[in-house]
Design an enzyme around this catalytic site. Sequence first.
Site, PDB file in Angstrom:
ATOM      1  N   LYS A  95       4.918  10.003   8.161  1.00  0.00           N
ATOM      2  CA  LYS A  95       4.333  10.953   9.344  1.00  0.00           C
ATOM      3  C   LYS A  95       5.657  10.801  10.714  1.00  0.00           C
ATOM      4  O   LYS A  95       5.620  11.902  11.300  1.00  0.00           O
ATOM      5  CB  LYS A  95       3.770   9.610   9.664  1.00  0.00           C
ATOM      6  CG  LYS A  95       2.760   8.397   9.761  1.00  0.00           C
ATOM      7  CD  LYS A  95       1.701   7.991   9.615  1.00  0.00           C
ATOM      8  CE  LYS A  95       2.168   6.326   8.797  1.00  0.00           C
ATOM      9  NZ  LYS A  95       0.743   5.950   7.469  1.00  0.00           N
ATOM     10  N   ASP A 121       9.125   2.160  -0.619  1.00  0.00           N
ATOM     11  CA  ASP A 121       8.205   3.444   0.071  1.00  0.00           C
ATOM     12  C   ASP A 121       8.702   3.206   1.718  1.00  0.00           C
ATOM     13  O   ASP A 121       8.416   1.663   2.481  1.00  0.00           O
ATOM     14  CB  ASP A 121       6.630   2.622   0.194  1.00  0.00           C
ATOM     15  CG  ASP A 121       5.656   2.626   0.599  1.00  0.00           C
ATOM     16  OD1 ASP A 121       6.211   4.087   2.261  1.00  0.00           O
ATOM     17  OD2 ASP A 121       4.439   2.688   0.259  1.00  0.00           O
ATOM     18  N   TYR A 123       0.666  -1.446   0.095  1.00  0.00           N
ATOM     19  CA  TYR A 123      -0.399  -0.078   0.179  1.00  0.00           C
ATOM     20  C   TYR A 123       0.946   0.896  -0.053  1.00  0.00           C
ATOM     21  O   TYR A 123       1.737   1.233   0.850  1.00  0.00           O
ATOM     22  CB  TYR A 123      -1.081   0.337   0.762  1.00  0.00           C
ATOM     23  CG  TYR A 123      -2.016   1.578   0.887  1.00  0.00           C
ATOM     24  CD1 TYR A 123      -3.416   1.012   0.355  1.00  0.00           C
ATOM     25  CD2 TYR A 123      -1.844   2.047   2.446  1.00  0.00           C
ATOM     26  CE1 TYR A 123      -3.794   2.413   0.289  1.00  0.00           C
ATOM     27  CE2 TYR A 123      -2.085   3.119   2.291  1.00  0.00           C
ATOM     28  CZ  TYR A 123      -3.547   3.595   1.626  1.00  0.00           C
ATOM     29  OH  TYR A 123      -4.595   4.688   1.332  1.00  0.00           O
TER      30      TYR A 123
HETATM   31  N1  HOZ Z   1      -3.303   3.374   6.791  1.00  0.00           N
HETATM   32  C1  HOZ Z   1      -3.144   3.459   7.799  1.00  0.00           C
HETATM   33  C2  HOZ Z   1      -1.887   1.883   8.360  1.00  0.00           C
HETATM   34  N2  HOZ Z   1      -1.150   1.229   6.930  1.00  0.00           N
HETATM   35  C3  HOZ Z   1      -4.111   3.957   8.463  1.00  0.00           C
HETATM   36  C4  HOZ Z   1      -4.223   5.003   8.557  1.00  0.00           C
HETATM   37  C5  HOZ Z   1      -5.305   5.126   9.866  1.00  0.00           C
HETATM   38  O1  HOZ Z   1      -6.523   5.103  10.142  1.00  0.00           O
HETATM   39  O2  HOZ Z   1      -5.018   5.977  10.684  1.00  0.00           O
END
Ligand code: HOZ
Length: 424
Positions: free
Chosen positions: A265, A237, A142
Amino acid sequence: MSANESLFTEAQKHIPGGVNSPVRAFKNVSGNPIFIKKAKGAYLTDADDKEYIDFIASWGPMILGHAHEPVVKAIQEQVLLGTSYGAPTELETKMAVLIKSMVANVDLIRMTSSGTEACMSALRVARGYTGKNKFIKFDGCYHGHADAFLVKGGSGMATLGIQTVAGVSEAVAADTLTAAYNNLEEVKQLAEKYRGEIAAIIVEPIAGNMGCILPVRGFIEGLRKICDEENIVLIFDEVMTGFRLAKGGAQQTLHVNADLVTYGKVIGAGLPVGAFGGKRHIMESVAPLGKVYQAGTLSGNPVAMIAGYTLLSELNSNPKIYDELAAKTTYLKNELETVFAEKNIPVCINQTGSMMSVHFTAGAVNNFEDAVACDNDLFKKYFHHMLIAGIYLPPSPYESWFLNNALSYTDLDKTIAASKNFTA
Ligand code: HOZ
């Protein structure tokens, strides 16, 4: 009705599914999500004042725990000086210099506001630089929610069983080629079939969006070789692995160089940030130097920059943190393996550094197909058992656990004890 329940009921009236990011809705594991009131160190407190040991760490960035004091102080001081200028600051250069000193193969770096933007921009750069359109991604990886990546994605897409995303045009998806993670042969076949058309291979060098899955020996090295031979840009990534596995992220632990790297983040200590960077000759394609346009008012936001700078500086000056984190995570993995073996519950616990996940299966989990074949019903049962015991695990088998260094061995022992009480 508990405070969590009433907050969720109200949220669903105003926000799709009651959440601003799908995995949080607990849909896959059923039941109501908990609403977080505050967090400190290794602990979260929900709306009903129940405390949890946190194994998500905001999906990675809280490497030193929540509300880490130096970070909080730095943010407070910056806020008094203004929160956004839409103009350059010295802090952005200091951040770029710090990142370059920690990470190999980053000559130039551009800040964004999220990992999604970083990956989307890196792909655009690869396309602009090579003049080619197609790219390869891996099933179950992802890279944020830009259209081109929403093909056979992991994370929330896998959790909700959405493999074809409505709203992504066929034309966009046609340039996305997919292969099974850890299957170099499939990548070679694609590279041959689409010779001269592939701009990039993007990969989570350690996959964290189909649970934690490690690359088999030779896989990442093989991707590097194919990219070199075919003039393809290799994008790592590192939204999850960057600054988490080591100062230099997965590039350092795997000893493989990427051409472009993306971050999320963690660059902002949990504030909304991302970044993409890499080799000078490629990054010089980015506007205003080159013709690959990419921009953002909140890119390099001073509050996010000072938060991230403070966190990364601490990691940089105290690399022992990585050994401590890895030791804690290995301890948890080993103890949980023993617990599940004693219960005759087959598990495959994949772990590297401070990332791990428990896959309920007797076999190895090396790709998305293996992850999907795991016992999801058992995962649900384990998740809720642990939640009741005050242990907050990712609410999906397709997400990695992230340990933070505020976790004590007592916290880990509580987690192990709670697992001992689990009955399948
Ligand atoms: N896509 C995020 C983890 N792979 C989750 C993001 C979230 O819900 O904060």
